[in-house]
Design an enzyme around this catalytic site. Structure first.
Site, PDB file in Angstrom:
ATOM      1  N   THR A 111      42.310  30.504  36.086  1.00  0.00           N
ATOM      2  CA  THR A 111      41.355  30.048  37.092  1.00  0.00           C
ATOM      3  C   THR A 111      40.557  31.244  37.591  1.00  0.00           C
ATOM      4  OG1 THR A 111      41.072  28.883  39.182  1.00  0.00           O
ATOM      5  CG2 THR A 111      43.116  30.127  38.952  1.00  0.00           C
ATOM      6  N   HIS A 112      39.244  31.013  37.727  1.00  0.00           N
ATOM      7  CA  HIS A 112      38.336  32.119  38.071  1.00  0.00           C
ATOM      8  C   HIS A 112      37.399  31.675  39.194  1.00  0.00           C
ATOM      9  CE1 HIS A 112      35.906  35.683  37.538  1.00  0.00           C
ATOM     10  NE2 HIS A 112      34.841  34.907  37.557  1.00  0.00           N
ATOM     11  N   ASP A 144      40.822  32.776  26.020  1.00  0.00           N
ATOM     12  CA  ASP A 144      40.632  33.286  24.649  1.00  0.00           C
ATOM     13  C   ASP A 144      40.549  34.809  24.729  1.00  0.00           C
ATOM     14  OD1 ASP A 144      38.089  33.916  25.477  1.00  0.00           O
ATOM     15  OD2 ASP A 144      37.065  32.487  24.155  1.00  0.00           O
TER      16      ASP A 144
HETATM   17  C1  GAR Z   1      41.672  33.401  42.916  1.00  0.00           C
HETATM   18  O1  GAR Z   1      40.463  33.096  43.577  1.00  0.00           O
HETATM   19  C2  GAR Z   1      41.458  33.539  41.423  1.00  0.00           C
HETATM   20  O2  GAR Z   1      40.467  32.708  40.916  1.00  0.00           O
HETATM   21  C3  GAR Z   1      41.027  34.984  41.334  1.00  0.00           C
HETATM   22  O3  GAR Z   1      41.878  35.655  42.190  1.00  0.00           O
HETATM   23  C4  GAR Z   1      42.184  34.793  43.297  1.00  0.00           C
HETATM   24  C5  GAR Z   1      43.666  34.819  43.495  1.00  0.00           C
HETATM   25  O4  GAR Z   1      44.021  34.234  44.713  1.00  0.00           O
HETATM   26  N1  GAR Z   1      41.103  35.441  39.970  1.00  0.00           N
HETATM   27  C6  GAR Z   1      40.206  36.234  39.417  1.00  0.00           C
HETATM   28  O5  GAR Z   1      39.264  36.717  40.029  1.00  0.00           O
HETATM   29  C7  GAR Z   1      40.430  36.495  37.949  1.00  0.00           C
HETATM   30  N2  GAR Z   1      39.273  37.080  37.343  1.00  0.00           N
HETATM   31  P1  GAR Z   1      45.538  33.939  45.045  1.00  0.00           P
HETATM   32  O6  GAR Z   1      46.342  35.186  44.663  1.00  0.00           O
HETATM   33  O7  GAR Z   1      45.555  33.681  46.519  1.00  0.00           O
HETATM   34  O8  GAR Z   1      45.962  32.748  44.235  1.00  0.00           O
END
Ligand code: GAR
Length: 198
Positions: A111-112, A144
Site C-alpha cells: 500500500t502506497h 513487482d
Molecule cells: C502508509 O501511509 C503507507 O502507505 C506508507 O507508509 C505509511 C505507513 O503508515 N508507505 C509508503 O510510503 C511506501 N512507499 P503506518 O506505519 O501507520 O501503517
C-alpha cells in the site's frame, strides 16, 4: 481445508495499517490471520502493536547484512518459515529483491500513499503537495521488481486542502488507506480460500 489465509505483514514504522488488519482479522469470517510481523527497523511502534496481540515478530535491518542481496535472501527465508499465503507490505520502506519475488511474486501486495503512477517512492504525500495536485489518495498494488509499479488492485481518493502540510495530508490519506487495505486484503484472502484467485 484451511479457513483462513496466513498473512505475513512487513512494516517499518508506526503500524497503523497493521493495526487495522489486526482488528479486522479478529473476525474469523475475515478470511486471513496474521501469523507474523516483520520489520527492517527495531524499536518501531508497529512491532509493539503485534506483540500486544501475541503475534510473532522478527527484525531484519539491512545494516546487519553484507549487501542487499544477502538481506533479501534472509528476508525470503524468514518470511517463508511462516508459510504465508499472502504477504502484505504495510508501510515497509524497503524494496524486496529478486529472491523474495522469486518466491512471493504475485502474492505480495503493497500500500502506497499516492494515486499511482503519480508520486511513487518514499515521499508520496510530500511530492503530491509540492506538485500542487488537488486530489491524492492511496493505492494497493501487487509488488513487482519496480518502485511502486506493479498492477493496481484498488485506489481511494482524498481531497488535498489549501492549508495541508505533509502531515495533515498523509493523515487524511491514511484514514482512507486503512479502510481500503482491510477491505481488499480480506477480499483477496477469501478469493484464495475459495480457489478463485488469479
Ligand atoms: C502508509 O501511509 C503507507 O502507505 C506508507 O507508509 C505509511 C505507513 O503508515 N508507505 C509508503 O510510503 C511506501 N512507499 P503506518 O506505519 O501507520 O501503517
Amino acid at each position: 481445508m484451511p479457513t483462513t489465509v496466513r498473512l505475513v505483514v512487513l512494516i517499518s514504522g508506526a503500524g497503523t495499517n497493521l493495526q487495522a488488519l489486526i482488528e479486522a482479522s479478529a473476525d474469523p469470517a475475515y478470511g486471513a490471520t496474521i501469523v507474523a510481523v516483520g520489520s527492517d527497523r527495531p524499536d518501531v511502534e508497529g512491532l509493539v502493536r503485534a506483540q500486544l496481540h501475541g503475534i510473532e515478530t522478527f527484525v531484519l535491518p539491512t545494516a546487519d547484512f553484507e549487501d542487499r542481496v544477502d538481506w533479501d535472501i534472509a528476508l525470503t527465508e524468514t518470511v517463508s518459515s511462516f508459510e504465508p499465503g499472502l504477504v502484505v507490505l504495510a508501510g515497509f520502506m524497503k524494496l524486496t529483491g529478486p529472491a523474495f519475488l522469486g518466491v512471493f511474486g504475485g502474492r505480495t501486495v503493497n500500500t502506497h500513499p499516492s494515486l499511482l503512477p503519480s508520486f511513487p517512492g518514499l515521499h508520496g504525500p510530500r511530492d503530491a503537495l509540492a506538485y500542487g495536485v488537488k486530489v491524492s489518495g492511496a493505492t494497493l498494488f501487487v509488488v513487482d521488481e519496480g518502485v511502486d509499479t506493479g498492477p493496481i488492485i484498488a485506489q481511494v481518493a482524498v481531497p488535498v486542502l489549501d492549508d495541508d502540510d505533509e502531515a495533515t495530508l498523509h493523515e487524511r490519506i491514511k484514514v482512507s488507506e486503512r479502510a481500503m487495505l482491510v477491505d481488499w486484503v480480506g477480499r483477496l484472502a477469501r478469493k484464495i480460500l475459495a480457489g478463485t484467485a488469479e
